[in-house]
Motif scaffolding. Structure first.
Motif, PDB file in Angstrom:
ATOM      1  N   LYS A 248       0.833  -1.205   0.000  1.00  0.00           N
ATOM      2  CA  LYS A 248       0.000   0.000   0.000  1.00  0.00           C
ATOM      3  C   LYS A 248       0.867   1.254   0.000  1.00  0.00           C
ATOM      4  CE  LYS A 248      -3.089   2.631   3.030  1.00  0.00           C
ATOM      5  NZ  LYS A 248      -3.783   2.652   4.344  1.00  0.00           N
ATOM      6  N   TYR A 249       1.889   1.267   0.856  1.00  0.00           N
ATOM      7  CA  TYR A 249       2.743   2.445   0.944  1.00  0.00           C
ATOM      8  C   TYR A 249       3.670   2.572  -0.263  1.00  0.00           C
ATOM      9  CZ  TYR A 249       1.284   4.118   5.514  1.00  0.00           C
ATOM     10  OH  TYR A 249       0.546   4.662   6.542  1.00  0.00           O
ATOM     11  N   ARG A 250       4.076   1.451  -0.840  1.00  0.00           N
ATOM     12  CA  ARG A 250       4.874   1.535  -2.068  1.00  0.00           C
ATOM     13  C   ARG A 250       4.065   2.185  -3.186  1.00  0.00           C
ATOM     14  NH1 ARG A 250       9.667  -0.722  -1.480  1.00  0.00           N
ATOM     15  NH2 ARG A 250       9.963  -2.588  -0.175  1.00  0.00           N
ATOM     16  N   ALA A 251       2.789   1.860  -3.248  1.00  0.00           N
ATOM     17  CA  ALA A 251       1.923   2.480  -4.250  1.00  0.00           C
ATOM     18  C   ALA A 251       1.805   3.976  -4.004  1.00  0.00           C
ATOM     19  CB  ALA A 251       0.543   1.817  -4.227  1.00  0.00           C
ATOM     20  N   CYS A 252       1.670   4.363  -2.732  1.00  0.00           N
ATOM     21  CA  CYS A 252       1.597   5.796  -2.382  1.00  0.00           C
ATOM     22  C   CYS A 252       2.887   6.510  -2.775  1.00  0.00           C
ATOM     23  CB  CYS A 252       1.339   5.964  -0.890  1.00  0.00           C
ATOM     24  SG  CYS A 252      -0.290   5.440  -0.333  1.00  0.00           S
ATOM     25  N   MET A 253       4.029   5.862  -2.548  1.00  0.00           N
ATOM     26  CA  MET A 253       5.315   6.457  -2.906  1.00  0.00           C
ATOM     27  C   MET A 253       5.430   6.651  -4.412  1.00  0.00           C
ATOM     28  SD  MET A 253       7.836   4.294  -0.349  1.00  0.00           S
ATOM     29  CE  MET A 253       9.353   4.983  -1.031  1.00  0.00           C
ATOM     30  N   ALA A 254       4.965   5.673  -5.174  1.00  0.00           N
ATOM     31  CA  ALA A 254       5.035   5.772  -6.633  1.00  0.00           C
ATOM     32  C   ALA A 254       4.201   6.936  -7.147  1.00  0.00           C
ATOM     33  CB  ALA A 254       4.566   4.462  -7.266  1.00  0.00           C
ATOM     34  N   VAL A 255       3.008   7.105  -6.574  1.00  0.00           N
ATOM     35  CA  VAL A 255       2.143   8.220  -6.974  1.00  0.00           C
ATOM     36  C   VAL A 255       2.807   9.550  -6.635  1.00  0.00           C
ATOM     37  CG1 VAL A 255      -0.058   9.367  -6.515  1.00  0.00           C
ATOM     38  CG2 VAL A 255       0.017   6.883  -6.798  1.00  0.00           C
ATOM     39  N   ALA A 256       3.359   9.631  -5.413  1.00  0.00           N
ATOM     40  CA  ALA A 256       3.994  10.873  -4.980  1.00  0.00           C
ATOM     41  C   ALA A 256       5.206  11.208  -5.838  1.00  0.00           C
ATOM     42  CB  ALA A 256       4.399  10.762  -3.508  1.00  0.00           C
ATOM     43  N   GLN A 257       6.011  10.201  -6.189  1.00  0.00           N
ATOM     44  CA  GLN A 257       7.203  10.437  -7.010  1.00  0.00           C
ATOM     45  C   GLN A 257       6.833  10.890  -8.416  1.00  0.00           C
ATOM     46  OE1 GLN A 257       9.226   6.697  -6.644  1.00  0.00           O
ATOM     47  NE2 GLN A 257      10.084   7.170  -4.627  1.00  0.00           N
ATOM     48  N   ALA A 258       5.767  10.295  -8.968  1.00  0.00           N
ATOM     49  CA  ALA A 258       5.322  10.707 -10.302  1.00  0.00           C
ATOM     50  C   ALA A 258       4.816  12.139 -10.287  1.00  0.00           C
ATOM     51  CB  ALA A 258       4.224   9.760 -10.791  1.00  0.00           C
ATOM     52  N   HIS A 259       4.095  12.493  -9.217  1.00  0.00           N
ATOM     53  CA  HIS A 259       3.583  13.857  -9.086  1.00  0.00           C
ATOM     54  C   HIS A 259       4.732  14.849  -8.938  1.00  0.00           C
ATOM     55  CE1 HIS A 259       0.919  17.128  -8.037  1.00  0.00           C
ATOM     56  NE2 HIS A 259       1.530  17.282  -6.870  1.00  0.00           N
ATOM     57  N   LYS A 260       5.734  14.464  -8.142  1.00  0.00           N
ATOM     58  CA  LYS A 260       6.882  15.344  -7.928  1.00  0.00           C
ATOM     59  C   LYS A 260       7.644  15.556  -9.229  1.00  0.00           C
ATOM     60  CE  LYS A 260      11.027  15.798  -5.060  1.00  0.00           C
ATOM     61  NZ  LYS A 260      11.839  15.168  -3.973  1.00  0.00           N
ATOM     62  N   ALA A 261       7.780  14.481 -10.031  1.00  0.00           N
ATOM     63  CA  ALA A 261       8.490  14.596 -11.308  1.00  0.00           C
ATOM     64  C   ALA A 261       7.789  15.563 -12.249  1.00  0.00           C
ATOM     65  CB  ALA A 261       8.610  13.223 -11.958  1.00  0.00           C
ATOM     66  N   ARG A 262       6.458  15.531 -12.237  1.00  0.00           N
ATOM     67  CA  ARG A 262       5.698  16.466 -13.078  1.00  0.00           C
ATOM     68  C   ARG A 262       5.893  17.904 -12.610  1.00  0.00           C
ATOM     69  NH1 ARG A 262       1.767  12.340 -12.665  1.00  0.00           N
ATOM     70  NH2 ARG A 262       0.624  13.540 -11.090  1.00  0.00           N
ATOM     71  N   LEU A 263       5.929  18.082 -11.292  1.00  0.00           N
ATOM     72  CA  LEU A 263       6.100  19.435 -10.747  1.00  0.00           C
ATOM     73  C   LEU A 263       7.489  19.988 -11.068  1.00  0.00           C
ATOM     74  CD1 LEU A 263       4.397  19.123  -7.230  1.00  0.00           C
ATOM     75  CD2 LEU A 263       3.473  20.180  -9.299  1.00  0.00           C
ATOM     76  N   VAL A 264       8.502  19.132 -11.030  1.00  0.00           N
ATOM     77  CA  VAL A 264       9.866  19.573 -11.336  1.00  0.00           C
ATOM     78  C   VAL A 264       9.940  20.093 -12.767  1.00  0.00           C
ATOM     79  CG1 VAL A 264      12.242  18.784 -11.695  1.00  0.00           C
ATOM     80  CG2 VAL A 264      10.999  18.109  -9.633  1.00  0.00           C
ATOM     81  N   GLN A 265       9.243  19.439 -13.672  1.00  0.00           N
ATOM     82  CA  GLN A 265       9.236  19.875 -15.068  1.00  0.00           C
ATOM     83  C   GLN A 265       8.594  21.248 -15.233  1.00  0.00           C
ATOM     84  OE1 GLN A 265       7.199  16.711 -17.095  1.00  0.00           O
ATOM     85  NE2 GLN A 265       8.980  15.345 -17.108  1.00  0.00           N
ATOM     86  N   LEU A 266       7.679  21.566 -14.324  1.00  0.00           N
ATOM     87  CA  LEU A 266       6.957  22.842 -14.411  1.00  0.00           C
ATOM     88  C   LEU A 266       7.612  23.954 -13.603  1.00  0.00           C
ATOM     89  CD1 LEU A 266       3.316  21.467 -13.953  1.00  0.00           C
ATOM     90  CD2 LEU A 266       4.398  22.116 -16.103  1.00  0.00           C
ATOM     91  N   ARG A 267       8.616  23.605 -12.802  1.00  0.00           N
ATOM     92  CA  ARG A 267       9.149  24.546 -11.810  1.00  0.00           C
ATOM     93  C   ARG A 267       9.580  25.888 -12.400  1.00  0.00           C
ATOM     94  NH1 ARG A 267      14.452  22.454  -9.157  1.00  0.00           N
ATOM     95  NH2 ARG A 267      15.126  22.888 -11.298  1.00  0.00           N
ATOM     96  N   ASP A 268      10.283  25.869 -13.505  1.00  0.00           N
ATOM     97  CA  ASP A 268      10.842  27.098 -14.058  1.00  0.00           C
ATOM     98  C   ASP A 268       9.952  27.769 -15.104  1.00  0.00           C
ATOM     99  OD1 ASP A 268      13.141  26.797 -12.486  1.00  0.00           O
ATOM    100  OD2 ASP A 268      14.022  25.425 -13.957  1.00  0.00           O
ATOM    101  N   MET A 269       8.786  27.201 -15.310  1.00  0.00           N
ATOM    102  CA  MET A 269       7.865  27.816 -16.271  1.00  0.00           C
ATOM    103  C   MET A 269       7.080  28.937 -15.608  1.00  0.00           C
ATOM    104  SD  MET A 269       6.379  24.442 -18.231  1.00  0.00           S
ATOM    105  CE  MET A 269       5.376  25.470 -19.334  1.00  0.00           C
TER     106      MET A 269
END
Length: 365
Positions: A248-269
């Motif tokens: 359950k927590y591994r799934a939560c971590m995967a979701v959080a990491q994917a969300h963070k990766a998307r945010l990093v791409q948007l950071r400087d825009m």
């Protein structure tokens, strides 16, 4: 030791989830203090003891400078300033003179003399209700431990040479412990004491390491190698989790990491709405050290710096110097970007012990 899943609640101090094996970090002197043997010396040995003190102070100064340098590289200059108080104590000629005088008058070994002198300062700070001095006492204890270690030549466990990924479990961690720990190997921190404003918690946030503080007696609950889940968002620590809990927590971590990766791409825009309106993206903070992290993540300034934490959970009011330094820390981190400071928002759900205001039936009114 039970192998059944158990859950413990602490204070969430650094967001994120980690799953890994525990490493119980217990300094040899214990967490309730240290015992420094005192023995008599001959008068002709005084000069030698003073030379030993000078060497230990210089050695400790070099070690703290190195820790400050390493911390500046990994977490930034503002975080490295936590060692300023350590260096001031080591450079204080009054302290050194008091130790040497005690050696001469009492004819005792320099370890005992140094411990006695510094303990006087620690006792005075412990009796002072000022939150600033309480935090500085942790710095002084860290210096005391290091100087005594250098005088004795003893080696203390460190977190610098870990061979595998671990979740560090400790009663508390000193500033130098966290500054020198292996960044890639320490995946989470769990402590029995501390809170959001402790050095350990501030460091964990700066390094993006999940952390939970205030988990009572956790060092006696787990042993090295125990599987743990640390949820730095909710403040929960799960000991010996079942397989389904881990999944359950591994799934939560995967979701959080994917969300963070998307945010990093948007950071400087630039922050622009779909219809072309420009929006200024500002961060809200409560602790001065959070400003640097917010700017690093793309904030264009601080929209609201809530300073209530200065006034709460303490028996005194913050000094002007304390407040100035906190505001200056935020301003330096923002480097010319806008900062809005809410200097006081108390009452209602925020009670201040130092003001001794009477309770009201409806304090919001």
């Amino acid at each position: 030791m039970s192998t059944h899943e158990r859950r413990y609640r602490g204070i969430a101090t650094s967001d994120g989830i980690a799953i890994g094996r525990a490493y119980v970090f217990s300094p040899p002197e214990g967490e309730q203090g240290m015992h420094v043997p005192s023995h008599a010396i001959a008068a002709e040995e005084v000069a030698r003891e003073c030379r030993r003190l000078k060497k230990a102070l210089e050695q400790t100064h070099a070690q703290i400078r190195e820790a400050q340098k390493q911390l500046g590289k990994s977490a930034g200059r503002e975080h490295a300033r936590i060692f300023d108080a350590h260096l001031l104590l080591l450079e204080d000629s009054v302290v050194r003179e008091q130790v040497e005088e005690r050696v001469r008058q009492k004819l005792i070994n320099v370890e005992a003399a140094f411990f006695d002198v510094v303990s006087i300062y620690l006792k005075a700070m412990g009796q002072n209700g000022n939150g600033y001095f309480r935090e500085r006492s942790a710095d002084i204890h860290d210096v005391l431990r290091r100087v005594l270690q250098n005088l004795s030549g003893a080696q203390r466990p460190t977190l610098a040479n870990l061979a595998e990924d671990v979740i560090v479990v400790a009663h508390d961690l000193s500033p130098s412990d966290t500054a020198l720990m292996h960044r890639e190997r320490v995946i989470a921190l769990v402590t029995e004491v501390g809170g959001p404003t402790s050095h350990t918690s501030i460091m964990a946030r700066a390094l993006a390491i999940p952390a939970v503080a205030g988990v009572a007696e956790i060092t006696s609950i787990v042993t090295d190698g125990t599987l743990l889940i640390v949820d730095g968002t909710t403040g929960e620590v799960i000991v010996a989790p079942q397989d389904e809990t881990v999944e359950k927590y591994r799934a939560c971590m995967a979701v959080a990491q994917a969300h963070k990766a998307r945010l990093v791409q948007l950071r400087d825009m630039p922050a622009v709405t779909s219809d072309g309106a420009r929006v200024t993206l500002l961060a809200n903070i409560e602790i001065p050290e959070e400003a640097a992290g917010a700017i690093a993540k793309g904030a264009e300034g601080i929209g609201l710096y809530r300073t209530e934490f200065f006034f709460m959970n303490r028996q005194d009011l913050p000094t002007e110097d304390e407040q100035f330094e906190a505001y200056a820390t935020v301003a330096r981190a923002c480097a010319g970007k806008p900062v809005v400071i809410r200097t006081l928002d108390l009452g209602g759900d925020k009670f201040v012990s130092a003001l001794k205001l009477p309770r009201e039936m409806n304090p919001f009114m």
